[in-house]
Structures are given as structure tokens and as C-alpha cells.
Design a protein around this motif. Structure first.
Motif, short mmCIF file in Angstrom:
data_model
loop_
_atom_site.label_atom_id
_atom_site.label_comp_id
_atom_site.label_asym_id
_atom_site.label_seq_id
_atom_site.Cartn_x
_atom_site.Cartn_y
_atom_site.Cartn_z
N PHE A 305 5.85 -12.59 -5.39
CA PHE A 305 5.86 -11.20 -4.98
C PHE A 305 4.49 -10.89 -4.40
O PHE A 305 3.54 -11.68 -4.53
N MET A 306 4.35 -9.74 -3.74
CA MET A 306 3.09 -9.39 -3.08
C MET A 306 2.48 -8.14 -3.69
O MET A 306 3.20 -7.24 -4.12
N THR A 307 1.17 -8.11 -3.72
CA THR A 307 0.45 -6.94 -4.20
C THR A 307 -0.48 -6.45 -3.10
O THR A 307 -1.01 -7.24 -2.31
N MET A 308 -0.69 -5.15 -3.05
CA MET A 308 -1.64 -4.56 -2.11
C MET A 308 -2.00 -3.17 -2.60
O MET A 308 -1.40 -2.65 -3.56
N GLU A 309 -3.00 -2.57 -1.99
CA GLU A 309 -3.43 -1.22 -2.35
C GLU A 309 -2.84 -0.21 -1.39
O GLU A 309 -2.75 -0.47 -0.18
N ASN A 310 -2.45 0.96 -1.93
CA ASN A 310 -2.00 2.04 -1.06
C ASN A 310 -3.20 2.85 -0.59
O ASN A 310 -4.36 2.48 -0.86
N SER A 311 -2.95 3.93 0.11
CA SER A 311 -4.05 4.71 0.69
C SER A 311 -4.94 5.36 -0.37
O SER A 311 -6.08 5.73 -0.09
N GLN A 312 -4.44 5.49 -1.60
CA GLN A 312 -5.24 6.06 -2.70
C GLN A 312 -5.96 4.98 -3.50
O GLN A 312 -6.61 5.28 -4.51
N GLY A 313 -5.85 3.73 -3.05
CA GLY A 313 -6.54 2.66 -3.75
C GLY A 313 -5.81 2.17 -4.99
O GLY A 313 -6.37 1.40 -5.78
N ARG A 314 -4.55 2.59 -5.17
CA ARG A 314 -3.77 2.15 -6.32
C ARG A 314 -2.93 0.93 -5.94
O ARG A 314 -2.44 0.83 -4.81
N GLU A 315 -2.73 0.02 -6.89
CA GLU A 315 -1.99 -1.20 -6.61
C GLU A 315 -0.48 -0.95 -6.58
O GLU A 315 0.06 -0.25 -7.44
N ILE A 316 0.16 -1.51 -5.57
CA ILE A 316 1.62 -1.47 -5.48
C ILE A 316 2.13 -2.90 -5.40
O ILE A 316 1.40 -3.82 -5.04
N VAL A 317 3.39 -3.09 -5.75
CA VAL A 317 4.02 -4.41 -5.75
C VAL A 317 5.20 -4.40 -4.79
O VAL A 317 6.02 -3.47 -4.81
N GLN A 332 16.22 -6.07 -12.26
CA GLN A 332 15.44 -7.30 -12.40
C GLN A 332 14.01 -7.10 -11.93
O GLN A 332 13.07 -7.58 -12.56
N SER A 333 13.82 -6.39 -10.83
CA SER A 333 12.49 -6.18 -10.29
C SER A 333 11.65 -5.34 -11.24
O SER A 333 10.48 -5.64 -11.50
N GLU A 334 12.25 -4.29 -11.78
CA GLU A 334 11.51 -3.45 -12.72
C GLU A 334 11.16 -4.23 -13.98
O GLU A 334 10.06 -4.11 -14.52
N ASP A 335 12.08 -5.08 -14.44
CA ASP A 335 11.84 -5.86 -15.64
C ASP A 335 10.72 -6.88 -15.41
O ASP A 335 9.89 -7.12 -16.27
N LEU A 336 10.69 -7.50 -14.21
CA LEU A 336 9.63 -8.44 -13.88
C LEU A 336 8.28 -7.77 -13.90
O LEU A 336 7.32 -8.28 -14.50
N ILE A 337 8.18 -6.63 -13.26
CA ILE A 337 6.89 -5.95 -13.21
C ILE A 337 6.49 -5.43 -14.58
O ILE A 337 5.30 -5.35 -14.91
N ARG A 338 7.45 -5.08 -15.42
CA ARG A 338 7.12 -4.65 -16.78
C ARG A 338 6.36 -5.74 -17.53
O ARG A 338 5.48 -5.47 -18.34
N VAL A 339 6.71 -6.99 -17.24
CA VAL A 339 6.05 -8.12 -17.90
C VAL A 339 4.63 -8.31 -17.39
O VAL A 339 3.71 -8.58 -18.14
N ILE A 340 4.42 -8.15 -16.07
CA ILE A 340 3.13 -8.51 -15.49
C ILE A 340 2.25 -7.31 -15.15
O ILE A 340 1.07 -7.49 -14.85
N ARG A 341 2.80 -6.12 -15.21
CA ARG A 341 2.07 -4.99 -14.65
C ARG A 341 0.90 -4.58 -15.52
O ARG A 341 0.88 -4.81 -16.73
N THR A 342 -0.08 -3.99 -14.90
CA THR A 342 -1.18 -3.35 -15.60
C THR A 342 -1.04 -1.86 -15.34
O THR A 342 -0.19 -1.42 -14.58
N SER A 343 -1.91 -1.08 -15.94
CA SER A 343 -1.80 0.38 -15.79
C SER A 343 -2.08 0.82 -14.35
O SER A 343 -1.77 1.94 -13.97
N GLN A 344 -2.67 -0.08 -13.52
CA GLN A 344 -2.99 0.30 -12.16
C GLN A 344 -1.81 0.14 -11.19
O GLN A 344 -1.89 0.59 -10.05
N VAL A 345 -0.73 -0.53 -11.62
CA VAL A 345 0.41 -0.70 -10.73
C VAL A 345 1.17 0.62 -10.64
O VAL A 345 1.72 1.11 -11.61
N GLU A 346 1.21 1.17 -9.43
CA GLU A 346 1.77 2.51 -9.27
C GLU A 346 3.23 2.51 -8.86
O GLU A 346 4.01 3.36 -9.30
#
Length: 389
Positions: A305-317, A332-346
Motif C-alpha cells: 500500500f502507499m503512504t503520503m501526506e495531505n495538504s495539512q501534513g497528515r499521513e494518508i494511506v 479488509q482495508s480498514e482492518d489492515l490499517i487498524r493493525v499498522i496505523r499510528t495516530s497520524q494516519v488520517e
């Protein structure tokens, strides 16, 4: 960002199949572009439980006369992990598999041809392959109807959702729209390459569209004929007269011998991983190139999967999705990110190619986007999407 660690537990009786399963699994991970260091193989004697259940884990349990590893099974079941009971053809499932696993649909094996299917179940459980197992049979009715129906039945028994025009389109539905919709959502096209296969506008279009979408094509080439060369991802499987019942390969009533069918099922499993990887790579490549053009940095993670920052500097997946997204894809996508996400994933986004998807389904996806935390994005809408995030 926390790295996922996948664990494959080898439980039950020692089986010579385990080595072949692991070798095939690592080979398929290479095809999918997944770092093999993310997968840990754990035998029963090395199993330890630290009270955490936040990593993907799948267990294989091989059958035998003694009911082994009961304590480990209880812990795995308690933590809602996937267990695949494996038993041999001719065995009584309830006598060779622990009672605690009797409610699980086991995998019956009879030869090495069954190993790719086991490996694909593992990949699906880890989320490296999508759980839907869709095939599309492309053929000329006046040349190979008997083999087409035979493959429809045998591949369905092997756990595939098989599309065959005479069996799969509901009465009253728009034939052409549904046919193209099912083609875009298929994993592999099984093409019955008879002498006049390209004599039909339908079959020519099916071959062209499948190739354009990088869908893998398994060509079953009839005797005295040559494979088509137009497909981007294609595996040719030449058929000899001896592969057919009574060596009769001409006419709508011709059928294949069971041993040849078993080999076709195996080749389909192997091609499936390759074609899904290619389609996902195409979407990833297009997204990364486009993000670079607009001054964004998209980072491809090991888990694809890919990560990048949005215009507010917050991480999106951004998760590249193959075929037609559905409610299960969102979950499935939400469950995957629940495992790997940090509080910065918006935010989580599903990126997909909408071409040939039916309008009623696109409208359904738009409706889902209003209610779910995971939002779908069309590849063709990337420019507008980048301007909004």
C-alpha cells in the motif's frame, strides 16, 4: 509506522508437504513483490504466546491418528486467527482432525497439484490476494461447449467463482454490460483456443479487453492449432488428442480427461497470483508517477500500500484495489490499517480502475463512500483527488 509481521504456524503431524508449501509460498511472495522477511514460519515447538493478537497469523494443521497441539489450537482459536485443517483424500476428517476444528471447512489433498491451492488460501488469509476467486471462461459455443461446461463444474468445485455466459447471467439482465463487468472483476481468463476462436466478434473483444486490463489468460490450445500471441500475460497449455475422452476433440460434445482437468486447475492457481500482482503494479505505477508530477511523494510500503501526506501534513494511506471494490474490500482495508496505523494516519483510500464497471455498481460505491471511513477513488479522477486532499 509499525511493520506487520506475518506468521505461518505449522501444527499437527509432520508432513512432507510443509516444505513444498513453504517453498511455493515464498515463490509467490516474490511474484507479488512482498518482502519475504515479513513472513515467519513457526513450528509447534517454537510457538510462544505473548498475549498480543495484533499481527496476522495463519495455522496449518496436518491430519494424523493423534490429536496434537491442542493447547496451541485453543490459543489460536481464542484470538480469532485462521486455521486451515488439511487431510488426505480417503481419510475420515472427524477421525484425523481435532474436534475443536470440526466446524471448519477442511482442505482435502490428494497430490502435489493441491499445493498451489493451499498457498493461495494462505495468501488470501494474509490479504496478499483478494478473497474472491473469479474466473472467466472465453470460448466458442459451437466448438467447445462441452469442455466449457466441464471446466465450469470442475473449477467451481475447486473453490472458484466461474463466469460462463450460459450459466452466470441472470434472466432479464443486460447481457453485454454484465459480461464486461464480470471480465473486469476476474482474476484469470481460461481461453478455449479452438480452431475458429477468433471467428467471433465476442471472443475477439474478450481477448482484447482482457489483455488491455493485464488479466492473465490461460490458453488451452486445441490439437493442430497454435496459441494466440496478442495477450499481455498469457500461459499456453497445449492440448493433445490423448487429453480428450476417446481422443475426440472436435465438436460441442468433446470433453477432457480428469487428469488433464486437475493440471488445468493447478495452472490456474499459479497464474492467478501472477496476474493479480501485475494488475496491482499497474495501478501503483500510475499513481506514483502522477503524484510525482504534482509534487507529492507517494511511498510504496512493503505490504503493497502507499503512504503520503495531505495538504495539512497528515499521513494518508492509499490501497490499490483490483477489479470491482465491494463492502468486503472496504472492511479488509480498514482492518489492515487498524493493525499498522499510528495516530497520524488520517484517512484510508481505495484506488481502483472503473473502466467496464457497470454504472449501477459505481453508484453503489458512491453511496458506500458516504457511510464508511474508507473512501474509493477512481484512477481517472486522480487529478481532482490530488487537488482536494
Amino acid at each position: 509506522m509499525q511493520e506487520i509481521r506475518y506468521e505461518l504456524l505449522l501444527l499437527g503431524h509432520d508432513s512432507p508437504m510443509n516444505g513444498q508449501i513453504v517453498d511455493t509460498l515464498f515463490a509467490q511472495l516474490d511474484l507479488l513483490g512482498v518482502d519475504k522477511e515479513l513472513l515467519k514460519i513457526v513450528k509447534a515447538e517454537a510457538f510462544s504466546f505473548d498475549g498480543k493478537d495484533d499481527h496476522p497469523q495463519i495455522a496449518l494443521y496436518h491430519s494424523g491418528p493423534d490429536m496434537l497441539d491442542g493447547e496451541i489450537l485453543e490459543k489460536v482459536i481464542k484470538n480469532a486467527k485462521v486455521i486451515l485443517p488439511i487431510f488426505k483424500d480417503g481419510e475420515d476428517f472427524n477421525k484425523v482432525i481435532p474436534k475443536v476444528l470440526h466446524e471448519i471447512n477442511g482442505i482435502k489433498v490428494s497430490s502435489q497439484n493441491d499445493i498451489p491451492s493451499i498457498v493461495n488460501h494462505i495468501l488470501e488469509g494474509f490479504g496478499f490476494l483478494r478473497a474472491s476467486r473469479r474466473l472467466f471462461i472465453s470460448y466458442r459455443q459451437n466448438e467447445s461447449r462441452g469442455v466449457a461446461v466441464q471446466l465450469f463444474e470442475k473449477l467451481s468445485l475447486a473453490g472458484f467463482d466461474v463466469f460462463l455466459d450460459t450459466h452466470s447471467i441472470p434472466k432479464g439482465d443486460v447481457f453485454q454490460d454484465e459480461l464486461w463487468h464480470r471480465l473486469v472483476d476476474t482474476d484469470v481468463v481460461v481461453l478455449l483456443n479452438t480452431l475458429d476462436f477468433l471467428g467471433s466478434e465476442w471472443t475477439r473483444s474478450e481477448l482484447a479487453r482482457a489483455s488491455a486490463m493485464s488479466i492473465g489468460i490461460l490458453q488451452l490450445t486445441w490439437p493442430d492449432h497454435v496459441p494466440e500471441r496478442d495477450a499481455q500475460i498469457s500461459v499456453a497449455l497445449p492440448l493433445a488428442k490423448r487429453d480428450f475422452v476417446r481422443s475426440r476433440y472436435l465438436g460441442v460434445s468433446a470433453t477432457l480427461k480428469n487428469e488433464r482437468i486437475a493440471n488445468i486447475v493447478r495452472q490456474t492457481e499459479l497464474l492467478r497470483a501472477r496476474t493479480l500482482s501485475a494488475r496491482q503494479t499497474n495501478i501503483i505505477t500510475e499513481f506514483v508517477k502522477f503524484s510525482s508530477r504534482v509534487g507529492k511523494v507517494a511511498t510504496l510500503q512493503k505490504e503493497r500500500f502507499m503512504t503520503m501526506e495531505n495538504s495539512q501534513g497528515r499521513e494518508i494511506v492509499v490501497i490499490p484495489t483490483i477489479g470491482v471494490p465491494n463492502a468486503f474490500s472496504y472492511h479488509q482495508s480498514e482492518d489492515l490499517i487498524r493493525v499498522i496505523r499510528t495516530s497520524q494516519v488520517e484517512k484510508i483510500y481505495l484506488l481502483y480502475d472503473h473502466l467496464n464497471i457497470r454504472m449501477k455498481w459505481l453508484e453503489h460505491l458512491a453511496w458506500l463512500d458516504k457511510f464508511l471511513p474508507v473512501v474509493s477513488v477512481r484512477v481517472s479522477d486522480m487529478e481532482d483527488w490530488f487537488n482536494k486532499i
